[in-house]
Design an enzyme around this catalytic site. Structure first.
Site, short mmCIF file in Angstrom:
data_model
loop_
_atom_site.label_atom_id
_atom_site.label_comp_id
_atom_site.label_asym_id
_atom_site.label_seq_id
_atom_site.Cartn_x
_atom_site.Cartn_y
_atom_site.Cartn_z
N ASP A 85 0.83 -1.21 0.00
CA ASP A 85 0.00 0.00 0.00
C ASP A 85 0.87 1.26 0.00
O ASP A 85 2.04 1.22 0.37
CB ASP A 85 -0.91 0.01 1.24
CG ASP A 85 -1.91 -1.13 1.23
OD1 ASP A 85 -2.22 -1.62 0.13
OD2 ASP A 85 -2.33 -1.54 2.32
N1 URA Z 1 -1.19 -6.07 3.84
C1 URA Z 1 -1.72 -4.83 3.82
O1 URA Z 1 -2.77 -4.61 4.38
N2 URA Z 1 -1.07 -3.86 3.17
C2 URA Z 1 0.12 -4.03 2.56
O2 URA Z 1 0.68 -3.09 2.01
C3 URA Z 1 0.67 -5.32 2.59
C4 URA Z 1 0.00 -6.32 3.23
#
Ligand code: URA
Length: 240
Positions: free
Chosen positions: A106
């Site tokens: 993310d």
């Molecule tokens: N899980 C998440 O919620 N976000 C990420 O960036 C990676 C794994």
């Protein structure tokens, strides 16, 4: 890794001239030569190091494979281009090769992000059947209760299927908001959604390792090239 002999269509595809199926068509159309001899046999094996392989008379060259490990900083997107003009991880790594991130993190997630031009390596890392572990350091908005910790490690239903963390621990004594979790899942927002389903909000998320790759000696925003020796160690550890 350690190839040398490979199918002709694969070689053509790896040079970026066509997909594997497209390469088969080129072979059938008698447009491909190996060492100046026309080859129309599908499945023909070539030596990637020594054979002279040509399409319509033009020599095909394998792009050298590159592997980077970035300690992704906050505020970067893991796509090669962003329509909103935000900074992408490809803006950080300087190369003329067509590289792409292995899976996603993310926008505000930090930590291990692998970037490569090797599609097979990317598949190996991300294909669910390989169960490559990802370890995340998670900061929650509230203390994680013992009961919820048990639920998340035994498994809850997410997206209609049983989902769990394969390992969970508290790295700091008396701090139940900081949780180290291991998952073999690559589903989008997996960690946040797992905690979210029990009412917790993930304030910070850092991927500390992915397979045998970790962020040791790399500050946020720094990256390094992964040497062949380290890749071999990875393949040995996760062969299946
Ligand atoms: N899980 C998440 O919620 N976000 C990420 O960036 C990676 C794994």
């Amino acid at each position: 890794m350690n190839r040398v002999m490979m199918r002709l269509n694969k070689y053509i595809a790896e040079c970026g001239a066509a997909s594997r199926r497209g390469a088969d068509e080129l072979i059938e159309q008698a447009r491909v030569t190996v060492n100046n001899k026309l080859v129309v046999e599908l499945g023909y094996q070539v030596n990637e190091e020594t054979d002279d392989i040509r399409l319509d008379g033009e020599k095909l060259k394998l792009e050298s494979k590159v592997y980077y490990l970035l300690n992704k900083p906050k505020g970067t997107v893991t796509t090669t281009k962003d329509e909103k003009g935000r900074k992408t991880v490809n803006d950080i790594i300087k190369t003329n090769l067509k590289i792409f991130p292995v899976g996603r993190l993310d926008y505000n997630t930090t930590g291990v992000l692998l970037i490569t031009n090797d599609g097979e390596f990317s598949n190996k890392m991300t294909h669910p059947k390989n169960k490559i572990p990802r370890v995340y350091l998670t900061k929650l908005d509230n203390d994680l209760s013992a009961a919820d910790k048990t639920k998340l490690s035994r498994g809850i239903i997410l997206d209609g299927k049983k989902s769990k963390f394969t390992n969970m621990s508290f790295p700091e004594t008396n701090n139940y908001r900081k949780v180290l979790v291991t998952t073999v899942e690559g589903r989008n927002h997996f960690v946040k959604r797992m905690f979210g389903s029990l009412g917790y909000f993930v304030k910070d998320l850092d991927r500390v390792s992915f397979g045998s790759f970790d962020t040791e000696n790399l500050k946020k925003g720094e990256y390094r090239e992964i040497p062949l020796k380290e890749l071999k160690t990875f393949y040995k550890k996760y062969k299946n």
